[in-house]
Design a protein around this motif. Structure first.
Motif, PDB file in Angstrom:
ATOM      1  N   LEU A  35     -11.570  67.616  70.992  1.00 27.49           N
ATOM      2  CA  LEU A  35     -12.203  67.405  69.698  1.00 27.49           C
ATOM      3  C   LEU A  35     -11.482  66.347  68.879  1.00 27.49           C
ATOM      4  CD1 LEU A  35     -12.949  71.119  68.740  1.00 27.49           C
ATOM      5  CD2 LEU A  35     -14.383  69.513  70.017  1.00 27.49           C
ATOM      6  N   GLU A  36     -10.195  66.209  69.111  1.00 28.20           N
ATOM      7  CA  GLU A  36      -9.415  65.209  68.377  1.00 28.20           C
ATOM      8  C   GLU A  36      -8.149  64.896  69.162  1.00 28.20           C
ATOM      9  OE1 GLU A  36      -7.437  64.544  63.919  1.00 28.20           O
ATOM     10  OE2 GLU A  36      -8.908  66.153  64.271  1.00 28.20           O
ATOM     11  N   LEU A  37      -7.738  63.643  69.137  1.00 34.05           N
ATOM     12  CA  LEU A  37      -6.499  63.254  69.792  1.00 34.05           C
ATOM     13  C   LEU A  37      -5.812  62.164  68.985  1.00 34.05           C
ATOM     14  CD1 LEU A  37      -6.591  60.295  71.526  1.00 34.05           C
ATOM     15  CD2 LEU A  37      -8.356  61.570  72.728  1.00 34.05           C
ATOM     16  N   SER A  38      -4.499  62.159  69.093  1.00 34.16           N
ATOM     17  CA  SER A  38      -3.704  61.158  68.386  1.00 34.16           C
ATOM     18  C   SER A  38      -2.555  60.736  69.283  1.00 34.16           C
ATOM     19  CB  SER A  38      -3.173  61.732  67.066  1.00 34.16           C
ATOM     20  OG  SER A  38      -2.367  60.786  66.394  1.00 34.16           O
ATOM     21  N   ILE A  39      -2.327  59.429  69.372  1.00 35.51           N
ATOM     22  CA  ILE A  39      -1.234  58.894  70.195  1.00 35.51           C
ATOM     23  C   ILE A  39      -0.392  57.962  69.342  1.00 35.51           C
ATOM     24  CG2 ILE A  39      -0.602  57.659  72.291  1.00 35.51           C
ATOM     25  CD1 ILE A  39      -3.374  58.285  73.392  1.00 35.51           C
ATOM     26  N   LYS A  40       0.896  58.219  69.291  1.00 33.85           N
ATOM     27  CA  LYS A  40       1.831  57.364  68.577  1.00 33.85           C
ATOM     28  C   LYS A  40       2.729  56.691  69.597  1.00 33.85           C
ATOM     29  CE  LYS A  40       5.402  57.419  64.972  1.00 33.85           C
ATOM     30  NZ  LYS A  40       6.184  58.274  64.024  1.00 33.85           N
ATOM     31  N   TYR A  41       2.663  55.363  69.658  1.00 32.19           N
ATOM     32  CA  TYR A  41       3.409  54.620  70.663  1.00 32.19           C
ATOM     33  C   TYR A  41       4.810  54.260  70.152  1.00 32.19           C
ATOM     34  CZ  TYR A  41      -1.174  54.215  72.821  1.00 32.19           C
ATOM     35  OH  TYR A  41      -2.398  54.505  73.373  1.00 32.19           O
ATOM     36  N   GLY A  42       5.702  54.006  71.104  1.00 26.52           N
ATOM     37  CA  GLY A  42       7.063  53.660  70.741  1.00 26.52           C
ATOM     38  C   GLY A  42       7.852  54.849  70.242  1.00 26.52           C
ATOM     39  N   PHE A  43       7.397  56.057  70.606  1.00 28.59           N
ATOM     40  CA  PHE A  43       8.036  57.289  70.141  1.00 28.59           C
ATOM     41  C   PHE A  43       9.199  57.661  71.050  1.00 28.59           C
ATOM     42  CE2 PHE A  43       8.412  61.914  70.283  1.00 28.59           C
ATOM     43  CZ  PHE A  43       8.459  62.239  68.941  1.00 28.59           C
ATOM     44  N   THR A  44      10.246  58.267  70.473  1.00 26.85           N
ATOM     45  CA  THR A  44      11.392  58.734  71.253  1.00 26.85           C
ATOM     46  C   THR A  44      11.790  60.125  70.800  1.00 26.85           C
ATOM     47  OG1 THR A  44      13.066  57.877  69.733  1.00 26.85           O
ATOM     48  CG2 THR A  44      12.259  56.365  71.426  1.00 26.85           C
ATOM     49  N   ALA A  45      12.607  60.800  71.599  1.00 26.65           N
ATOM     50  CA  ALA A  45      13.107  62.117  71.237  1.00 26.65           C
ATOM     51  C   ALA A  45      13.941  62.050  69.961  1.00 26.65           C
ATOM     52  CB  ALA A  45      13.934  62.700  72.385  1.00 26.65           C
ATOM     53  N   GLN A  46      14.585  60.912  69.742  1.00 28.62           N
ATOM     54  CA  GLN A  46      15.367  60.729  68.518  1.00 28.62           C
ATOM     55  C   GLN A  46      14.460  60.795  67.294  1.00 28.62           C
ATOM     56  OE1 GLN A  46      18.812  60.183  68.163  1.00 28.62           O
ATOM     57  NE2 GLN A  46      18.376  60.447  65.977  1.00 28.62           N
ATOM     58  N   ASP A  47      13.268  60.205  67.402  1.00 28.42           N
ATOM     59  CA  ASP A  47      12.315  60.271  66.296  1.00 28.42           C
ATOM     60  C   ASP A  47      11.945  61.715  66.000  1.00 28.42           C
ATOM     61  OD1 ASP A  47      12.166  57.495  66.111  1.00 28.42           O
ATOM     62  OD2 ASP A  47      10.625  57.401  67.658  1.00 28.42           O
ATOM     63  N   LEU A  48      11.783  62.504  67.049  1.00 33.00           N
ATOM     64  CA  LEU A  48      11.413  63.899  66.884  1.00 33.00           C
ATOM     65  C   LEU A  48      12.493  64.654  66.126  1.00 33.00           C
ATOM     66  CD1 LEU A  48       9.289  66.059  67.692  1.00 33.00           C
ATOM     67  CD2 LEU A  48      10.774  66.606  69.610  1.00 33.00           C
ATOM     68  N   ALA A  49      13.745  64.415  66.486  1.00 34.62           N
ATOM     69  CA  ALA A  49      14.852  65.096  65.824  1.00 34.62           C
ATOM     70  C   ALA A  49      14.960  64.686  64.350  1.00 34.62           C
ATOM     71  CB  ALA A  49      16.155  64.776  66.536  1.00 34.62           C
ATOM     72  N   ASN A  50      14.645  63.439  64.057  1.00 37.56           N
ATOM     73  CA  ASN A  50      14.795  62.932  62.695  1.00 37.56           C
ATOM     74  C   ASN A  50      13.623  63.294  61.796  1.00 37.56           C
ATOM     75  OD1 ASN A  50      17.216  61.739  63.376  1.00 37.56           O
ATOM     76  ND2 ASN A  50      16.295  59.743  63.802  1.00 37.56           N
ATOM     77  N   ASN A  51      12.406  63.394  62.379  1.00 35.64           N
ATOM     78  CA  ASN A  51      11.217  63.461  61.544  1.00 35.64           C
ATOM     79  C   ASN A  51      10.374  64.718  61.678  1.00 35.64           C
ATOM     80  OD1 ASN A  51      11.770  60.775  60.746  1.00 35.64           O
ATOM     81  ND2 ASN A  51      10.799  60.017  62.602  1.00 35.64           N
TER      82      ASN A  51
ATOM     83  N   ASP B 242       8.831  59.405  77.203  1.00 36.61           N
ATOM     84  CA  ASP B 242       9.867  58.514  76.682  1.00 36.61           C
ATOM     85  C   ASP B 242       9.272  57.306  75.959  1.00 36.61           C
ATOM     86  OD1 ASP B 242       8.802  57.395  78.931  1.00 36.61           O
ATOM     87  OD2 ASP B 242      10.705  56.658  79.729  1.00 36.61           O
ATOM     88  N   THR B 243       7.940  57.224  75.886  1.00 38.21           N
ATOM     89  CA  THR B 243       7.310  56.061  75.242  1.00 38.21           C
ATOM     90  C   THR B 243       6.270  56.414  74.183  1.00 38.21           C
ATOM     91  OG1 THR B 243       5.631  55.942  76.983  1.00 38.21           O
ATOM     92  CG2 THR B 243       7.630  54.608  77.279  1.00 38.21           C
ATOM     93  N   ALA B 244       5.789  57.652  74.140  1.00 43.89           N
ATOM     94  CA  ALA B 244       4.708  57.972  73.203  1.00 43.89           C
ATOM     95  C   ALA B 244       4.682  59.463  72.880  1.00 43.89           C
ATOM     96  CB  ALA B 244       3.357  57.538  73.769  1.00 43.89           C
TER      97      ALA B 244
END
Length: 338
Positions: A211-227, A195-197
């Motif tokens: 080998l590689e990792l990426s973390i995006k903070y302030g992420f929500t399920a709504q962002d996933l649906a939109n983007n 619910d946060t990243a």
């Protein structure tokens, strides 16, 4: 006495005048410097339309309120836990992206490449990506390419690396888990969010190393649906001819069927079934069990505005592809290739 007093006043007046002129000169220089800083830090004209629109409506970041490039660098170094003196190829750029004024800070330390997005006002970390270049090179030179790590083990390794608590782990939703290849290296791509990243991991199938990792903070399920994967929608559109029919070759498919409407459910406001539930639905539709197959791909995606799960697996030489509505669990499309 009067002459001495008049002389004193004249000298004092000259002194006050000199001080006043100096102050005015300093203020003018400061204003010129501030204007120069604002000009140099403002997003360039090559920014996207969103940035241009925000700038024209008066939402530009003032040079007097942003933290500054040096502070952004130090915050990135601190988060990465590295000595600033050991950082090489340091690059910092003031930018506007996804509705945020930010600093992009890139640097390398001992064959590890770091990319940071630092919020321009409060210095919070918006996103970070870490790529282990040296480790990738070492693994690429290995002659034994036998897979020793399972997909489930890779998922556990990724979750363990996040440092999430047991309570936070219960909120994890996987959106992608698949085997892939990156620069000739066999890897597992693992993506999930809380619910946060949002987290993305690339893990070696040979050694289990990250080998590689990426973390995006302030992420929500709504962002996933939109983007989610707007590039995928563009690719789908470009694969259609002028009549709106697909040009893809389906001669290798022994059976393709539309198993139901794709459902125009508003997935941005609905909850999704889990990735494991989607896999179970696909297996049940194929009449197979988990022990019968090897999963090749399982991910949450956006298909023509609808959130779907794309599931691919094979049994022997037979490959199965299933597309499932992420909200209703309905099988939209099912394909079998022998």
């Amino acid at each position: 006495m009067t002459n001495k007093f008049q002389t004193y006043l004249n000298q004092t007046g000259k002194t006050i005048l000199s001080i006043t002129c100096a102050a005015m000169l300093t203020l003018s220089c400061s204003q010129i410097t501030l204007a120069s800083e604002q000009s140099s830090t403002a997003p360039s004209s090559s920014s996207d339309n969103t940035a241009d629109s925000s700038i024209s409506t008066g939402t530009t970041a003032s040079a007097s309120t942003v933290i500054g490039a040096e502070a952004a660098q130090n915050l990135a170094f601190a988060d990465a836990g590295v000595d600033p003196l050991s950082a090489e190829s340091v690059f910092t750029e003031y930018d506007y992206d996804d509705g945020e004024f930010l600093y992009e800070v890139d640097f390398t330390v001992e064959d590890i490449e770091y990319e940071y997005q630092i919020q321009a006002y409060d210095g919070s970390v918006l996103k970070k990506t870490i790529e282990y270049l040296g480790l990738k090179k070492t693994i690429s030179l290995q002659t034994d390419t036998t897979t020793t790590i399972t997909l489930e083990e890779a998922k556990e390794l990724a979750l363990a690396d996040t440092g999430l608590t047991d309570e936070e782990l219960e909120l994890v939703t996987f959106t992608k888990e698949k085997s892939d290849e990156d620069d000739g290296i066999s890897v597992y791509d693992i993506e999930f969010y809380t619910d946060t990243a949002e987290y993305e991991y690339e893990i070696s199938t040979l050694t289990g190393d990250i080998l590689e990792l990426s973390i995006k903070y302030g992420f929500t399920a709504q962002d996933l649906a939109n983007n989610t994967n707007t590039e995928r929608d563009s690719a789908d559109s470009s694969s259609l001819d002028n009549t709106g029919s697909s040009n893809s070759d389906s001669t290798n498919s022994s059976r393709t069927e539309s198993a139901g409407s794709n459902g125009s459910t508003d997935s941005s406001s609905a909850s999704y079934i889990s990735l494991d539930e989607a896999k179970s639905i696909a297996l049940e539709y194929a009449g197979l069990s988990d022990s019968d197959v090897t999963f090749k791909k399982a991910k949450l995606d956006k298909e023509h505005g609808t959130m779907v799960y794309e599931i691919e697996f094979y049994q022997g030489r037979t490959e199965y592809e299933c597309e499932i509505n992420a909200v209703t669990g309905t099988v939209i499309e099912f394909e079998v290739d022998h």
